[in-house]
Enzyme design. Structure first.
Site, mmCIF file in Angstrom:
data_model
loop_
_atom_site.group_PDB
_atom_site.id
_atom_site.type_symbol
_atom_site.label_atom_id
_atom_site.label_comp_id
_atom_site.label_asym_id
_atom_site.label_seq_id
_atom_site.Cartn_x
_atom_site.Cartn_y
_atom_site.Cartn_z
ATOM 1 N N LYS A 130 9.455 -12.926 -2.098
ATOM 2 C CA LYS A 130 9.964 -12.646 -0.470
ATOM 3 C C LYS A 130 9.001 -12.686 0.359
ATOM 4 C CE LYS A 130 13.563 -9.382 -1.900
ATOM 5 N NZ LYS A 130 13.873 -8.066 -1.906
ATOM 6 N N GLU A 187 2.251 -19.257 0.345
ATOM 7 C CA GLU A 187 2.285 -17.838 -0.157
ATOM 8 C C GLU A 187 1.512 -16.917 0.909
ATOM 9 O OE1 GLU A 187 2.890 -15.792 -2.159
ATOM 10 O OE2 GLU A 187 3.076 -16.301 -4.148
ATOM 11 N N ASP A 188 2.092 -15.609 0.826
ATOM 12 C CA ASP A 188 1.322 -14.773 1.500
ATOM 13 C C ASP A 188 0.251 -14.407 1.197
ATOM 14 O OD1 ASP A 188 3.118 -13.854 -0.314
ATOM 15 O OD2 ASP A 188 2.896 -11.915 -0.001
ATOM 16 N N ASP A 221 -3.672 -12.856 -5.095
ATOM 17 C CA ASP A 221 -4.314 -11.489 -5.548
ATOM 18 C C ASP A 221 -5.172 -11.892 -6.932
ATOM 19 O OD1 ASP A 221 -4.816 -8.919 -6.240
ATOM 20 O OD2 ASP A 221 -3.227 -8.272 -5.061
ATOM 21 N N PHE A 240 -4.979 -2.709 -0.892
ATOM 22 C CA PHE A 240 -3.493 -2.720 -0.843
ATOM 23 C C PHE A 240 -2.898 -3.093 0.850
ATOM 24 C CE2 PHE A 240 1.100 -2.331 -1.393
ATOM 25 C CZ PHE A 240 1.248 -3.360 -2.555
ATOM 26 N N ASP A 258 4.961 -6.227 1.354
ATOM 27 C CA ASP A 258 5.728 -4.930 1.311
ATOM 28 C C ASP A 258 4.977 -3.981 0.307
ATOM 29 O OD1 ASP A 258 6.121 -6.316 -1.452
ATOM 30 O OD2 ASP A 258 7.860 -4.836 -1.636
ATOM 31 N N ARG A 315 7.738 -4.896 5.376
ATOM 32 C CA ARG A 315 7.601 -6.271 5.563
ATOM 33 C C ARG A 315 7.737 -6.699 7.011
ATOM 34 N NH1 ARG A 315 8.070 -8.763 0.419
ATOM 35 N NH2 ARG A 315 9.576 -7.813 -1.028
#
Ligand code: PRP
Length: 193
Positions: free
Chosen positions: A54, A110-111, A114, A163, A170, A176
Site C-alpha cells: 500500500k 515504491e515508497d 529498506d 523508522f 505506515d 499514511r
C-alpha cells in the site's frame, strides 16, 4: 467555477509523534523532477506505472501526474512488515496486477527500499511476465539497512536508518495520511495498536 479548497489543518495527534524529515514542499519538488526524469528516459511504447501497495499509493498518484505521457497505472499489493517495524522476511502478494505486462515498459513505483527483500522478490516475479523493460523508481532509499543490492533507476531521497512514516508509509496502518515524511518517535510506536 469551484473555489479552491483551503488547505486542511494537519492531523494533530499523529503529527505530535512524528518529527518532520522531508516536508510536503520538498517531496513535491522532487516528485516533479522524478517525473521529468522518467519522461525523458522512456524509450517509447507502452508505459506502465506499477504502484506497489500500500505504501506507494500517494507517491504514485503524484508521480503519475508529473509524467505527461500516455501511460497505464496498475497496482500490486505486497506486504512483509505486518504490524512491525522489522521485516518478517516473508513477502506476501496481497493483490495482483489487473492486466498482463508482457511487452510493456514497466516503472515500479515504491515508497521505500529498506532491506531490498521486497524489491528482489518483485523483480523475480515480474521477470516471469516478460515485460520489455523494468525500471525502479523509489521515493526513499535507506542504504544503512540494505541486505540485497538493488539498482534504483530513479531515486527520490536517501534517508538515515530511522523508522519513517507519512506520505503513504505506515506504522501498523497508521500515519499514511501525513502530508510529509517523518521519523516516528519510538515511544509512540509502542503506544500505537
Ligand atoms: C514496505 C514498503 C516496501 C517494503 C520495503 O511495505 O512499502 O514495499 O516495505 O522494505 P524492504 O526493502 O525491507 O523489503 P510493507 O511490507 O510495510 O507494506 P505496505 O506497503 O502495505 O505498508
Amino acid at each position: 467555477m469551484i473555489p479552491a479548497a483551503a488547505p486542511l489543518p494537519l492531523p494533530e495527534a499523529p503529527a505530535r509523534d512524528v518529527e518532520v524529515l522531508l516536508s510536503a514542499e520538498e517531496i513535491a519538488r522532487r516528485v516533479r523532477e522524478l517525473g521529468q526524469e522518467i519522461t525523458a528516459a522512456h524509450p517509447g511504447g507502452e508505459l506502465v506505472l506499477l504502484s506497489v501497495l500500500k505504501g506507494s499509493f500517494i507517491f504514485a498518484a503524484d508521480l503519475a501526474r508529473a509524467i505527461p505521457l500516455p501511460l497505464r497505472i496498475d497496482f500490486l499489493g505486497l506486504s512483509s512488515y505486518g504490524g512491525k517495524t522489522e521485516t518478517t522476511g516473508v513477502v506476501q502478494i496481497t493483490s495482483d496486477l489487473t492486466r498482463p505486462i508482457e511487452g510493456a515498459h514497466v516503472v515500479i513505483v515504491e515508497d521505500i527500499i529498506d532491506t531490498g527483500l521486497t524489491m528482489a522478490y518483485l523483480l523475480d516475479n515480474l521477470a516471469t511476465r516478460r515485460p520489455a523493460s523494468v525500471k525502479i523508481c523509489a521515493l526513499l532509499e535507506k542504504p544503512g539497512r540494505s541486505r540485497l543490492p538493488i539498482a534504483i533507476d530513479h531515486r527520490g531521497f536517501v534517508i538515515p536508518d530511522r523508522f519513517v512514516v507519512g506520505y503513504g508509509l505506515d506504522f501498523d496502518e497508521r500515519y499514511r495520511n501525513l502530508p510529509f515524511v517523518g521519523v516516528l518517535d519510538p515511544g509512540a510506536a509502542g503506544r500505537v495498536g
